[in-house]
Design an enzyme around this catalytic site. Structure first.
Site: not given
Ligand code: GUN
Length: 287
Positions: A57, A101, A124
């Site tokens: 990211k 996350q 998200d």
């Molecule tokens: N863990 C795996 N994919 C995601 C996501 O799209 N958002 C978040 N917050 N955690 C994740």
């Protein structure tokens, strides 16, 4: 059996295309003296997969000219302390997007965390306001993986109107929101889960099949209707190899559109996170 020419989705190339557009928009904004959009990623603990995801990211943010920050918190942090950190980030004028996350350690409640994030910064799409906005079809952040899946289907000209879409998995982050987005596009949607009876018979009816359950190679060749579009969201590691929820090799010659376990949905998810962060920035800057 009918032999189908299978197109393997190049999620990296699609993602690159969208990132270029985002980078161009950021360059236009910043050259007039505006600040850069900023994404803050919060990681609790040190799960190796999560660490690798948050690096991805951060790299993606750099590639489009965003600022990014990683906040690493100890595994045993209390719910109160984590919520206090989120409140601090909500108030931080320079942070546009906040992503905590997942998965979180079991003593922390993901719903309470999602509810603490300012809905405008909730890139998200997990805050009840955003999840509710999706349900009602009104503006709000949509979850990133579902947005990426819709983009893949659109770019491959997969008709959604009137199609039977079958979604395997009912998570808040993929299954439920992707089902809702497909419904919004006038697909007839079936959501399957661990208690669904005679699953292969249901999936064989799918024109669009989305697999998001986290069970390696669960979807076999005889679960898929020839000519279906198959989107594999699964990330499973077997013998150090990344495998999806779909038996990828076995679906060649059956699926019309097929995403690979690596370089399929993943790059699109991160790209949609950039898209949501830019939208959050624009809202916050009154653009
Ligand atoms: N863990 C795996 N994919 C995601 C996501 O799209 N958002 C978040 N917050 N955690 C994740």
């Amino acid at each position: 059996m009918q032999k189908i020419e299978t197109t393997i989705v190049d999620g990296k190339a699609l993602a690159q295309d969208i990132r270029q557009r985002i980078a161009g928009e950021v360059a236009n904004l910043t050259c007039t003296g505006r600040r850069k959009p900023k994404l803050v990623v919060v990681l609790v603990g040190s799960n190796p997969a999560s660490l690798s995801y948050i690096k991805g990211k951060q790299r993606a943010c750099m590639s489009v000219g965003f600022d990014s920050e990683e906040i690493l918190l100890p595994e045993n942090i209390s719910q109160e302390k984590l919520l206090a950190e989120i409140v601090r980030l909500n108030q931080d004028a320079c942070s546009d997007g906040i992503l905590v996350q997942l998965p979180l350690p079991t003593h922390l409640c993901p719903n309470r965390v999602a509810q603490a994030i300012d809905p405008v910064k909730d890139v998200d799409g997990l805050h009840p306001q955003n999840a509710g906005a999706l349900l009602l079809g009104i503006p709000g952040h949509r979850a990133c993986t579902p947005l990426g899946i819709l983009e893949i289907l659109d770019r491959h000209h997969v008709p959604m109107e009137g199609a039977h879409a079958v979604v395997l998995g009912r998570s808040n982050i993929v299954g439920k929101p992707v089902a809702q987005l497909l419904l919004e596009r006038n697909a007839t949607v079936t959501i399957c889960h661990s208690r669904t009876k005679n699953l292969p018979a249901v999936t064989r009816e799918a024109d669009i099949l989305v697999a998001a359950v986290g069970r390696a190679r669960m979807v076999k060749a005889d679960w898929v209707k020839p000519g279906a579009a198959v989107i594999d969201v699964g990330v499973n590691v077997i013998d150090d190899k990344l495998v999806g929820d779909v038996d990828f090799e076995a679906l060649h010659g059956i699926a019309k559109i097929l995403t690979p376990p690596k370089g399929g949905v993943g790059p699109m998810t991160i790209t949609m996170l950039l898209h949501n962060t830019l939208n959050a920035y624009k809202i916050r800057e009154g653009l």
